[in-house]
Motif scaffolding. Structure first.
Motif, PDB file in Angstrom:
ATOM      1  N   LEU A 166       0.832  -1.196   0.000  1.00 35.93           N
ATOM      2  CA  LEU A 166       0.000   0.000   0.000  1.00 35.93           C
ATOM      3  C   LEU A 166       0.868   1.248   0.000  1.00 35.93           C
ATOM      4  O   LEU A 166       0.594   2.231  -0.668  1.00 35.93           O
ATOM      5  CB  LEU A 166      -0.848   0.011   1.263  1.00 35.93           C
ATOM      6  N   LYS A 167       1.938   1.179   0.771  1.00 36.50           N
ATOM      7  CA  LYS A 167       2.863   2.287   0.917  1.00 36.50           C
ATOM      8  C   LYS A 167       3.392   2.711  -0.452  1.00 36.50           C
ATOM      9  O   LYS A 167       3.366   3.883  -0.798  1.00 36.50           O
ATOM     10  CB  LYS A 167       4.049   1.815   1.762  1.00 36.50           C
ATOM     11  N   ASP A 168       3.858   1.719  -1.226  1.00 33.94           N
ATOM     12  CA  ASP A 168       4.442   2.027  -2.531  1.00 33.94           C
ATOM     13  C   ASP A 168       3.421   2.677  -3.449  1.00 33.94           C
ATOM     14  O   ASP A 168       3.708   3.680  -4.102  1.00 33.94           O
ATOM     15  CB  ASP A 168       4.999   0.746  -3.165  1.00 33.94           C
ATOM     16  N   ASP A 169       2.183   2.123  -3.464  1.00 36.62           N
ATOM     17  CA  ASP A 169       1.135   2.702  -4.305  1.00 36.62           C
ATOM     18  C   ASP A 169       0.878   4.156  -3.937  1.00 36.62           C
ATOM     19  O   ASP A 169       0.852   5.038  -4.784  1.00 36.62           O
ATOM     20  CB  ASP A 169      -0.180   1.927  -4.132  1.00 36.62           C
ATOM     21  N   LEU A 170       0.671   4.372  -2.623  1.00 39.98           N
ATOM     22  CA  LEU A 170       0.312   5.712  -2.177  1.00 39.98           C
ATOM     23  C   LEU A 170       1.454   6.694  -2.394  1.00 39.98           C
ATOM     24  O   LEU A 170       1.234   7.853  -2.717  1.00 39.98           O
ATOM     25  CB  LEU A 170      -0.072   5.688  -0.695  1.00 39.98           C
ATOM     26  N   LEU A 171       2.673   6.206  -2.219  1.00 46.77           N
ATOM     27  CA  LEU A 171       3.836   7.062  -2.404  1.00 46.77           C
ATOM     28  C   LEU A 171       3.860   7.581  -3.846  1.00 46.77           C
ATOM     29  O   LEU A 171       4.075   8.767  -4.087  1.00 46.77           O
ATOM     30  CB  LEU A 171       5.101   6.253  -2.100  1.00 46.77           C
ATOM     31  N   ASN A 172       3.584   6.681  -4.781  1.00 50.44           N
ATOM     32  CA  ASN A 172       3.528   7.091  -6.183  1.00 50.44           C
ATOM     33  C   ASN A 172       2.423   8.104  -6.411  1.00 50.44           C
ATOM     34  O   ASN A 172       2.611   9.080  -7.140  1.00 50.44           O
ATOM     35  CB  ASN A 172       3.300   5.870  -7.081  1.00 50.44           C
ATOM     36  N   GLU A 173       1.264   7.852  -5.773  1.00 50.84           N
ATOM     37  CA  GLU A 173       0.159   8.788  -5.946  1.00 50.84           C
ATOM     38  C   GLU A 173       0.510  10.162  -5.415  1.00 50.84           C
ATOM     39  O   GLU A 173       0.262  11.171  -6.065  1.00 50.84           O
ATOM     40  CB  GLU A 173      -1.078   8.266  -5.203  1.00 50.84           C
ATOM     41  N   ILE A 174       1.083  10.169  -4.213  1.00 50.66           N
ATOM     42  CA  ILE A 174       1.441  11.460  -3.611  1.00 50.66           C
ATOM     43  C   ILE A 174       2.429  12.190  -4.523  1.00 50.66           C
ATOM     44  O   ILE A 174       2.296  13.390  -4.781  1.00 50.66           O
ATOM     45  CB  ILE A 174       2.048  11.260  -2.204  1.00 50.66           C
ATOM     46  N   ARG A 175       3.393  11.428  -5.028  1.00 49.49           N
ATOM     47  CA  ARG A 175       4.402  12.051  -5.870  1.00 49.49           C
ATOM     48  C   ARG A 175       3.772  12.675  -7.108  1.00 49.49           C
ATOM     49  O   ARG A 175       4.068  13.819  -7.463  1.00 49.49           O
ATOM     50  CB  ARG A 175       5.449  11.014  -6.261  1.00 49.49           C
ATOM     51  N   SER A 176       2.854  11.932  -7.724  1.00 48.58           N
ATOM     52  CA  SER A 176       2.293  12.488  -8.965  1.00 48.58           C
ATOM     53  C   SER A 176       1.374  13.662  -8.666  1.00 48.58           C
ATOM     54  O   SER A 176       1.328  14.626  -9.431  1.00 48.58           O
ATOM     55  CB  SER A 176       1.585  11.402  -9.774  1.00 48.58           C
ATOM     56  N   ILE A 177       0.674  13.601  -7.529  1.00 51.93           N
ATOM     57  CA  ILE A 177      -0.177  14.741  -7.164  1.00 51.93           C
ATOM     58  C   ILE A 177       0.673  15.978  -6.918  1.00 51.93           C
ATOM     59  O   ILE A 177       0.387  17.065  -7.419  1.00 51.93           O
ATOM     60  CB  ILE A 177      -1.042  14.400  -5.930  1.00 51.93           C
ATOM     61  N   LEU A 178       1.755  15.805  -6.161  1.00 54.17           N
ATOM     62  CA  LEU A 178       2.614  16.947  -5.859  1.00 54.17           C
ATOM     63  C   LEU A 178       3.194  17.515  -7.156  1.00 54.17           C
ATOM     64  O   LEU A 178       3.314  18.729  -7.320  1.00 54.17           O
ATOM     65  CB  LEU A 178       3.752  16.528  -4.918  1.00 54.17           C
ATOM     66  N   HIS A 179       3.545  16.615  -8.050  1.00 56.29           N
ATOM     67  CA  HIS A 179       4.115  17.033  -9.322  1.00 56.29           C
ATOM     68  C   HIS A 179       3.103  17.846 -10.129  1.00 56.29           C
ATOM     69  O   HIS A 179       3.417  18.908 -10.652  1.00 56.29           O
ATOM     70  CB  HIS A 179       4.537  15.781 -10.090  1.00 56.29           C
ATOM     71  N   ASN A 180       1.855  17.341 -10.194  1.00 52.77           N
ATOM     72  CA  ASN A 180       0.820  18.018 -10.975  1.00 52.77           C
ATOM     73  C   ASN A 180       0.409  19.351 -10.374  1.00 52.77           C
ATOM     74  O   ASN A 180       0.200  20.316 -11.094  1.00 52.77           O
ATOM     75  CB  ASN A 180      -0.425  17.137 -11.088  1.00 52.77           C
ATOM     76  N   GLU A 181       0.267  19.369  -9.064  1.00 53.92           N
ATOM     77  CA  GLU A 181      -0.259  20.566  -8.423  1.00 53.92           C
ATOM     78  C   GLU A 181       0.815  21.631  -8.262  1.00 53.92           C
ATOM     79  O   GLU A 181       0.503  22.786  -8.013  1.00 53.92           O
ATOM     80  CB  GLU A 181      -0.845  20.234  -7.042  1.00 53.92           C
TER      81      GLU A 181
END
Lengths: 327, 565
Positions: A166-181
């Motif tokens: 779960l950690k790896d999935d969420l980490l990727n999500e957070i990264r892409s959100i931070l990148h986009n925003e």
């Protein structure tokens, strides 16, 4: 954008943080890395306005925020244990910050729906918090923090309570959100892997002091301090003694390296395994072997090395290593 | 002993034996609770009762007054209780656990003791008025009155119920995760919005539950109102008592009892619903108490500690002090008053001054009380044990029958007494009825104490012991007996204490020549003269000591138990 100037804090006469100074640029994600109790969370609380620093200043776009109450700072904070409001459903949790800003209901509806889609939870509006899994709760917490479009986003060990996959999935999500925003972000963790995965810059905190502030590549290449090497879990930290100029004696033999110390002084060396043939070659006596992903991890005098061939306990083998001085 | 083994293996009890286990308690309830209840009902739903204008007027007035005083009492209890709940859940200070324990004491004291305690402190013969007129004779204290005022009732209610607010709201407060408030703050809520949208909604069930419970206790309060207020303050309970004994109108009394039952039932249902929400709310294990730091916090903690200590300790101390000091003439003499320490009030307890046939020396009342209490212990254990065994591993049948046992708790003591009067008429002169009424009240507590103990007897432990070569008797003696004897002692003490302090039901059904301690105290308080007053104080002190010792004993046995399992 965000700048901390000589911030310090103590609780009950015990100093927690000393002279903390750093800056975050637009769109940059920094990571505060340190063992628990190193004062990481306190830095976030002070930036959020939940704790007041004893000394120093906190500025955003050159405006002093040091004594601004938390609700006027426009920052977002995601906690380790989610801290969702148990009496509100998913929609009302995410909408909380928007309602506090008196945004009209239609816009709130749209914004919440968009955020739920962003964190892959479309259709979860009416769910109760208690019905959600840990990962889902953390996604809602993320959406809740993003909702009011904060000027800065902070994460306090956001994945600490979740399991590895779960950690790896969420980490990727957070990264892409931070990148986009393109929001500046501070990510606090004790897990070096997370820090390297997400950060543009890593700040290493040790006993209330920032001992390293650099890019992940630089820190990996040159950890420079014993503590940093230990937190990162790179190589083996080995004690040695300067016996002559450029000669350091350790349990693994004598290395030719200049640590700029005088004869007789103790030094710490970082011994990492390398495959380059020009590096040093050492002999180690095998004390323990564990099979690990197609390789054998060999232990000898507290140090660990990976070897291809199966060895026996008591056998002596050759390993190529790189040696660095540490402070 | 083999026989005992079989009955205790509660899992395997067949239905017919289960029914048999329930039979004694069920018959008991049937004859002493449900039968009287039907009597009350049949009197109420008599056409002439329901249409009598005078009856309706009295009913309306007493109902209104009951609501009025219960609301006022609840509000006042909250005014003291909420800050106290904050004090205990948020702050660490010296003497905290002692102060907390002290606030819980009144809840377990008999109403006569509480009434006597406030009388000894603030009543017109109490320490404060007498001492102030002694030391400052020039002070113009005319028309000083405490007993017989609404204030006295309200103060005693606050004294009784503050601990409920401290417990329920304090628990909710200490389980409240301060990080939720932090989250709200960071999300843009100012401190008022944080309270309005996060803190308050999270506390609401606890606030509501404690308010309902406090209100219910105030609504059904009897002893305090009668003893401190007098029969002018006609709540439903007092009115039932008046209509049952003083100005007999049994139809009216029955109607009032039904109304009372109706409201208590509604409150209990509402309370059970809200308290369930309290339990499932936030994640526990959150203690964030701190020493008071800022000046404001220090002022808050100090003032409240002082206030609580004064409010909860002074009445309880003034009672024994007043029982040992002479501050006024014994029989209204104007001269030669001896002030100072005296043991006269205690010595008088053993003397029948009046040589009257109906006058019973207090010593005799104590013997009555003790023998009633002893009988209550026997009855409630005999009836409670079989039920507790059945309930240890309950089937659907047991779960269905269980709530029936709690019903007598929901109806007031005065109502139980009224039911007895209506059902058994002349028979009531048998001294057995007082312990029977007490057993009705004590039985739920006894069963609730025995059941978990029987349940806790580990089958595995017993099997292990027998595989180790212990004979069935030895197994029973070393394992079951130890666990059961403790639980039995606790249950017995509960029953004993309840019987000893019971006032409402006893007042209605006891025979004048067999008064109990609480009844004797009430009689002394209602008679003139310093000596009578002093004797009331002395008896109340003894009752207080007996009750507190019992409570301490229960607590001690419980602590030991939890330490072992």
């Amino acid at each position: 954008m965000l700048e901390l100037r000589h911030v310090s804090k103590s609780f009950n006469q015990k100093s927690i943080l000393q002279n903390i100074s750093f800056k975050i640029k637009k769109g940059e994600t920094i990571c505060l890395l340190g063992v628990s109790g190193s004062g990481k969370s306190t830095i976030l609380k002070m930036i959020a306005g939940l704790e007041i620093p004893d000394g120093g200043q906190i500025l955003f776009n050159n405006i002093d925020l040091t004594s601004t109450p938390p609700h006027l700072r426009d920052f977002g904070l995601v906690f380790q244990d989610f801290n969702l409001f148990p009496h509100l459903n998913v929609f009302d949790n995410i909408a909380f910050g928007l309602k506090m800003r008196k945004i009209n209901d239609n816009q709130i509806q749209l914004r919440v729906a968009a955020l739920l889609e962003q964190v892959n939870l479309s259709g979860f509006e009416k769910r109760n918090i208690s019905e959600l899994s840990g990962g889902e709760q953390q996604r809602v917490a993320l959406a809740r923090a993003l909702a009011p479009q904060p000027r800065l986003l902070m994460f306090d060990e956001p994945l600490g309570a979740l399991d590895k996959s779960l950690k790896d999935d969420l980490l990727n999500e957070i990264r892409s959100i931070l990148h986009n925003e393109n929001i500046p972000a501070i990510y606090v963790t004790h897990d070096a892997e997370e820090a390297f995965a997400i950060a543009d810059r890593i700040l290493i905190l040790q006993d209330g002091v920032i001992i390293r502030d650099d890019t992940p590549e630089e820190i990996w290449k040159n950890p420079k301090y014993v503590e940093v090497a230990k937190i990162l879990g790179i190589g083996n930290v080995v004690e040695g003694e300067v016996i002559a100029k450029n000669k350091i004696k350790t349990e693994f033999g004598i290395f030719d390296i200049d640590c700029k110390k005088n004869k007789g002084e103790k030094v710490n060396l970082l011994i990492t395994q390398s495959s380059k043939s020009k590096d040093e070659m050492i002999n180690i006596k095998v004390e323990d072997i564990v099979y690990k992903q197609n390789q054998f991890e060999v232990k000898s005098r507290g140090a660990k090395f990976l070897v291809k061939e199966k060895t026996k306990i008591g056998q002596t083998i050759k390993v190529t290593v790189q040696v660095q001085c540490l402070e | 002993m083999m026989n005992k083994q079989v009955t205790l293996d509660a899992k395997n009890i067949p239905v017919n034996i289960r029914l048999f286990l329930w039979l004694p308690a069920f018959l008991f309830l049937l004859s002493f609770f449900f039968y009287p209840l039907t009597k009350i009902f049949s009197l109420t739903f008599d056409f002439s009762t329901l249409t009598n204008e005078n009856n309706l007027l009295i009913t309306r007035n007493s109902l209104l007054f009951t609501f009025y005083q219960a609301t006022l009492s609840t509000i006042l209890t909250f005014i003291l209780g909420i800050p106290s709940a904050i004090l205990f859940s948020k702050y660490d200070f010296c003497g905290k656990s002692f102060l907390r324990a002290i606030t819980a004491v009144p809840f377990m004291l008999p109403t006569v003791v509480v009434a006597a305690a406030f009388n000894s402190l603030l009543g017109s013969r109490g320490l404060i008025p007498l001492l102030s007129s002694f030391f400052f004779p020039q002070l113009p204290i005319t028309n000083y009155q405490f007993t017989g005022t609404l204030t006295a009732i309200l103060i005693a209610h606050v004294f009784y119920n503050t601990t409920i607010v401290i417990r329920i709201v304090g628990n909710a407060l200490s389980q409240l995760d301060s990080r939720l408030e932090n989250s709200a703050r960071v999300l843009g809520a100012d401190s008022f919005s944080t309270w309005r949208y996060v803190t308050f909604p999270l506390l609401r069930p606890a606030l509501l539950a404690s308010a309902l419970l406090v209100f219910m206790f105030n609504f059904t309060s009897f002893g305090v109102i009668l003893l401190l207020g007098g029969s002018n303050f006609a709540t439903l309970e007092v009115e039932i008592y008046i209509r049952a004994l003083q100005l007999p109108n049994l139809n009216l009394a029955a109607m009032l009892a039904i109304i009372q039952l109706f409201f208590t039932l509604i409150f209990s249902i509402l309370y059970t619903r809200t308290i369930n929400q309290v339990n499932t709310q936030t994640n526990p294990q959150f203690s964030q108490t701190q020493k008071p730091k800022t000046f404001k916090q220090k002022i808050f903690v100090t003032t409240l500690c002082f206030l609580l200590s004064a409010f909860f300790i002074l009445p309880l101390i003034s009672l024994p002090i007043r029982s040992l000091t002479r501050l006024e003439a014994d029989r209204g003499q104007r001269d030669e008053i001896q002030y100072g320490f005296t043991t006269d009030y205690y010595q008088e307890l053993f003397i029948n001054r009046r040589n009257s046939l109906f006058y019973v020396p207090p010593f005799q009342a104590a013997i009555n009380s003790l023998s009633y209490a002893g009988m209550t212990v026997l009855f409630s254990l005999a009836l409670g044990y079989p039920v507790a065994i059945a309930l240890a591993k309950p089937t659907q049948l047991d779960k269905f029958l269980d709530p029936l046992l709690l019903l007598p708790l929901g109806s007031s003591a005065v109502m139980l007494g009224l039911g007895f009067i209506l059902s058994f008429g002349r028979l009531i002169s048998s001294p057995l009825f007082v312990p029977i009424a007490h057993t009705l009240i004590a039985l739920p507590f006894v069963i609730r104490t025995l059941q978990p103990a029987i349940k806790s007897i580990p089958d595995k432990l017993r099997q292990a012991a027998s595989t180790l070569g212990a004979s069935p008797f030895k197994v029973w003696r070393t394992i079951d007996f130890l666990i059961l004897s403790r639980a039995t002692l606790t249950a017995a003490t509960f029953a004993f204490t309840i019987s000893l302090g019971e006032f409402g039901a006893t007042l209605l059904i006891n025979r004048p020549e067999y008064p109990t301690i609480p009844i004797a105290i009430q009689r002394f308080l209602s008679q003139p003269g310093g000596l009578n007053y002093g004797q009331a104080m002395a008896m109340a002190t003894l009752l207080m000591i007996l009750t507190t010792t019992s409570i301490l004993l229960i607590e001690k046995i419980r602590l030991n138990q939890s330490g072992e399992f």
